[in-house]
Design a protein around this motif. Structure first.
Motif, PDB file in Angstrom:
ATOM      1  N   ILE A  27       0.864  -1.187   0.000  1.00 43.66           N
ATOM      2  CA  ILE A  27       0.000   0.000   0.000  1.00 43.66           C
ATOM      3  C   ILE A  27       0.892   1.226   0.000  1.00 43.66           C
ATOM      4  O   ILE A  27       1.797   1.363   0.825  1.00 43.66           O
ATOM      5  CB  ILE A  27      -0.931   0.021   1.230  1.00 43.66           C
ATOM      6  CG1 ILE A  27      -1.867  -1.193   1.200  1.00 43.66           C
ATOM      7  CG2 ILE A  27      -1.737   1.321   1.281  1.00 43.66           C
ATOM      8  CD1 ILE A  27      -2.812  -1.275   2.405  1.00 43.66           C
ATOM      9  N   CYS A  28       0.660   2.139  -0.968  1.00 44.59           N
ATOM     10  CA  CYS A  28       1.494   3.323  -1.189  1.00 44.59           C
ATOM     11  C   CYS A  28       0.762   4.576  -0.708  1.00 44.59           C
ATOM     12  O   CYS A  28      -0.467   4.634  -0.727  1.00 44.59           O
ATOM     13  CB  CYS A  28       1.780   3.427  -2.683  1.00 44.59           C
ATOM     14  SG  CYS A  28       2.584   4.951  -3.191  1.00 44.59           S
ATOM     15  N   GLY A  29       1.516   5.571  -0.283  1.00 37.33           N
ATOM     16  CA  GLY A  29       0.932   6.844   0.143  1.00 37.33           C
ATOM     17  C   GLY A  29       0.057   7.472  -0.928  1.00 37.33           C
ATOM     18  O   GLY A  29      -0.973   8.076  -0.621  1.00 37.33           O
ATOM     19  N   SER A  30       0.443   7.324  -2.197  1.00 38.07           N
ATOM     20  CA  SER A  30      -0.359   7.910  -3.279  1.00 38.07           C
ATOM     21  C   SER A  30      -1.733   7.244  -3.334  1.00 38.07           C
ATOM     22  O   SER A  30      -2.725   7.882  -3.697  1.00 38.07           O
ATOM     23  CB  SER A  30       0.358   7.757  -4.619  1.00 38.07           C
ATOM     24  OG  SER A  30       0.531   6.392  -4.943  1.00 38.07           O
ATOM     25  N   GLU A  31      -1.793   5.974  -2.943  1.00 36.84           N
ATOM     26  CA  GLU A  31      -3.084   5.278  -2.938  1.00 36.84           C
ATOM     27  C   GLU A  31      -3.926   5.682  -1.730  1.00 36.84           C
ATOM     28  O   GLU A  31      -5.161   5.722  -1.813  1.00 36.84           O
ATOM     29  CB  GLU A  31      -2.850   3.769  -2.992  1.00 36.84           C
ATOM     30  CG  GLU A  31      -2.360   3.383  -4.384  1.00 36.84           C
ATOM     31  CD  GLU A  31      -1.640   2.050  -4.454  1.00 36.84           C
ATOM     32  OE1 GLU A  31      -1.561   1.508  -5.550  1.00 36.84           O
ATOM     33  OE2 GLU A  31      -1.141   1.566  -3.426  1.00 36.84           O
ATOM     34  N   GLY A  61      -2.981  -0.677  -6.728  1.00 35.63           N
ATOM     35  CA  GLY A  61      -1.874  -1.599  -6.453  1.00 35.63           C
ATOM     36  C   GLY A  61      -0.806  -1.528  -7.525  1.00 35.63           C
ATOM     37  O   GLY A  61      -1.020  -1.984  -8.652  1.00 35.63           O
ATOM     38  N   HIS A  62       0.355  -0.901  -7.186  1.00 35.55           N
ATOM     39  CA  HIS A  62       1.437  -0.795  -8.180  1.00 35.55           C
ATOM     40  C   HIS A  62       2.797  -1.214  -7.613  1.00 35.55           C
ATOM     41  O   HIS A  62       3.796  -1.146  -8.301  1.00 35.55           O
ATOM     42  CB  HIS A  62       1.510   0.626  -8.744  1.00 35.55           C
ATOM     43  CG  HIS A  62       1.785   1.664  -7.701  1.00 35.55           C
ATOM     44  ND1 HIS A  62       0.786   2.308  -7.021  1.00 35.55           N
ATOM     45  CD2 HIS A  62       2.943   2.132  -7.196  1.00 35.55           C
ATOM     46  CE1 HIS A  62       1.323   3.136  -6.150  1.00 35.55           C
ATOM     47  NE2 HIS A  62       2.635   3.044  -6.225  1.00 35.55           N
ATOM     48  N   GLU A  63       2.826  -1.628  -6.332  1.00 37.16           N
ATOM     49  CA  GLU A  63       4.084  -2.112  -5.740  1.00 37.16           C
ATOM     50  C   GLU A  63       3.899  -3.598  -5.509  1.00 37.16           C
ATOM     51  O   GLU A  63       3.285  -3.992  -4.524  1.00 37.16           O
ATOM     52  CB  GLU A  63       4.316  -1.432  -4.390  1.00 37.16           C
ATOM     53  CG  GLU A  63       4.262   0.077  -4.417  1.00 37.16           C
ATOM     54  CD  GLU A  63       4.430   0.691  -3.021  1.00 37.16           C
ATOM     55  OE1 GLU A  63       4.499  -0.055  -2.025  1.00 37.16           O
ATOM     56  OE2 GLU A  63       4.484   1.919  -2.943  1.00 37.16           O
ATOM     57  N   PHE A  64       4.424  -4.438  -6.396  1.00 37.90           N
ATOM     58  CA  PHE A  64       4.074  -5.853  -6.250  1.00 37.90           C
ATOM     59  C   PHE A  64       5.120  -6.780  -6.847  1.00 37.90           C
ATOM     60  O   PHE A  64       5.977  -6.377  -7.627  1.00 37.90           O
ATOM     61  CB  PHE A  64       2.703  -6.142  -6.877  1.00 37.90           C
ATOM     62  CG  PHE A  64       2.607  -5.871  -8.360  1.00 37.90           C
ATOM     63  CD1 PHE A  64       2.480  -4.581  -8.837  1.00 37.90           C
ATOM     64  CD2 PHE A  64       2.657  -6.917  -9.270  1.00 37.90           C
ATOM     65  CE1 PHE A  64       2.391  -4.318 -10.192  1.00 37.90           C
ATOM     66  CE2 PHE A  64       2.563  -6.664 -10.638  1.00 37.90           C
ATOM     67  CZ  PHE A  64       2.432  -5.368 -11.099  1.00 37.90           C
ATOM     68  N   ALA A  70      10.444  -3.191  -4.541  1.00 38.00           N
ATOM     69  CA  ALA A  70      11.293  -2.564  -5.566  1.00 38.00           C
ATOM     70  C   ALA A  70      10.771  -1.184  -5.967  1.00 38.00           C
ATOM     71  O   ALA A  70      11.561  -0.255  -6.180  1.00 38.00           O
ATOM     72  CB  ALA A  70      11.401  -3.474  -6.790  1.00 38.00           C
ATOM     73  N   GLU A  71       9.453  -1.044  -6.054  1.00 40.93           N
ATOM     74  CA  GLU A  71       8.905   0.237  -6.537  1.00 40.93           C
ATOM     75  C   GLU A  71       9.209   1.392  -5.586  1.00 40.93           C
ATOM     76  O   GLU A  71       9.799   2.396  -5.999  1.00 40.93           O
ATOM     77  CB  GLU A  71       7.401   0.073  -6.817  1.00 40.93           C
ATOM     78  CG  GLU A  71       6.828   1.152  -7.713  1.00 40.93           C
ATOM     79  CD  GLU A  71       6.309   2.366  -6.983  1.00 40.93           C
ATOM     80  OE1 GLU A  71       5.945   3.332  -7.647  1.00 40.93           O
ATOM     81  OE2 GLU A  71       6.275   2.351  -5.731  1.00 40.93           O
ATOM     82  N   PRO A  72       8.873   1.294  -4.289  1.00 42.68           N
ATOM     83  CA  PRO A  72       9.254   2.415  -3.412  1.00 42.68           C
ATOM     84  C   PRO A  72      10.769   2.600  -3.290  1.00 42.68           C
ATOM     85  O   PRO A  72      11.237   3.741  -3.154  1.00 42.68           O
ATOM     86  CB  PRO A  72       8.612   2.063  -2.066  1.00 42.68           C
ATOM     87  CG  PRO A  72       8.245   0.619  -2.136  1.00 42.68           C
ATOM     88  CD  PRO A  72       8.025   0.308  -3.581  1.00 42.68           C
TER      89      PRO A  72
HETATM   90 ZN   LIG Z   1       4.058   3.960  -4.860  1.00 45.46          ZN
END
Ligand SMILES: [Zn+2]
Ligand SMILES: [Zn+2]
Length: 330
Positions: free
Chosen positions: A25-29, A47-50, A136-138
């Motif tokens: 879960i990302c801050g942008s979400e 969901g983009h960090e996976f 990896a994404e963050p």
């Molecule tokens: Zn993010």
């Protein structure tokens, strides 16, 4: 946040179907959940960090990315781009006018299966688990901040915000030789994390962060500052804490529009830079950093069933406490 049964997406031409193992879960979400994000409009699977494993390959996908095969553990750069414009050709696909983000422009990874462009799929190096790969994404966001902060070796740096991006930026900047690294936040639990990761915590609720940085640097200020929050007070603190001709990297987007002390930027020749996401090379560098165990958010990572995603969004918005990252498990 509603949980729904849906048919798994079918991978189109040059696409790969990924069986999701973990999705952060990302801050942008959280911003989107609160209705503050123009990019993410319901109904939408975010969901983009996976990370996960390859479940199926669409037509032409293995020609695009020959490393891929069914069952391979992978993470995914959620930003895809046109591949042909001047930005893409110079390696800055994240600045492409045709960029598209999984979980915003197309259905994301808060699901058992997600379909993505074949060229954005990155196999996990041996020894790197999908749980780590989901980070990896963050980490790539923090790699980008390190690239844009300028030369920081042996220099004091200030970071506003000890959320996941602030904590990862702290570790990336330390690895680049920066020090001391001051980290401000309002939440004591987050400040304790920053301290354990080698930062010098500043409780912004109990004192003036700018004065604390100035006093600790002989009145000079930090060579570079990173705003990992993006509110008027943190933007002002970054300007105030940075020495003349130093660099301020703006990353957080808590407020899309807000005041900034322009006279100070002008009279002290400060450099203001935006930092957005990561280039494809930054994303690959993030996977290497994770494989080298050079960055971590453990032990402050929580795993939760996808069905508990809704309550976790509410908790993260109101009182995250000692949690730096929640990984949803579909
Ligand atoms: Zn993010
Ligand atoms: Zn492009």
């Amino acid at each position: 946040m509603a949980l729904r049964e849906q048919e798994p997406p079918a991978p189109g031409p040059n696409e790969v179907l990924v069986h999701v193992a973990f999705a952060g879960i990302c801050g942008s979400e959280l911003g989107a959940f609160l209705g503050h994000n123009a990019l993410r409009v319901p109904p939408l699977v975010m969901g983009h960090e996976f990370a996960g494993t390859v479940a199926a390959l669409g037509a032409g996908a293995s020609e695009r990315n020959p490393a891929l095969g069914v069952g391979l553990p992978v993470t995914v750069n959620p930003l895809s781009s046109c591949g042909a414009c001047a930005y893409c050709l110079r390696g800055d696909g994240h600045l492409c006018a045709g960029r598209r983000l999984v979980g915003a422009h197309r259905p994301g990874a808060y699901a058992e299966y997600v379909s993505v462009s074949a060229e954005t799929v990155v196999p996990l190096p041996a020894g790197l688990t999908p749980r780590e790969g989901a980070m990896a994404e963050p980490v790539a966001v923090a790699v980008r901040l390190g690239v844009l902060a300028g030369p920081v070796a042996g220099e004091p740096v200030f970071i506003a915000g000890a959320g996941p991006i602030g904590l990862l930026a702290l570790q990336v900047l330390r690895r680049l030789g920066a020090g001391p690294i001051f980290v401000s936040d309002l939440e004591p639990a987050r400040l304790a994390m920053a301290e354990e990761l080698g930062g010098r915590p500043i409780d912004a609720g109990r004192g003036d962060a700018v004065r604390a940085v100035r006093e600790a640097t002989g009145g000079l200020g930090a060579a570079a500052s990173v705003d990992a929050v993006g509110a008027a007070p943190t933007r002002a603190a970054c300007v105030g804490a940075t020495r003349s001709a130093g660099t301020i990297v703006l990353s957080g987007l808590h407020e899309e529009v807000g005041p900034i002390p322009a006279a100070d930027v002008i009279r002290r020749e400060l450099v203001l830079r935006g930092s957005f996401a990561y280039s494809p090379a930054d994303f690959r560098a993030a996977v290497v950093l994770l494989a080298e165990r050079a960055v971590r958010l453990d032990p402050w990572v929580v795993e939760a069933d996808l069905a508990e995603g809704g309550p976790w969004f509410e908790r993260l918005v109101s009182a995250p406490g000692g949690v730096a990252k929640v990984l949803l498990v579909p």
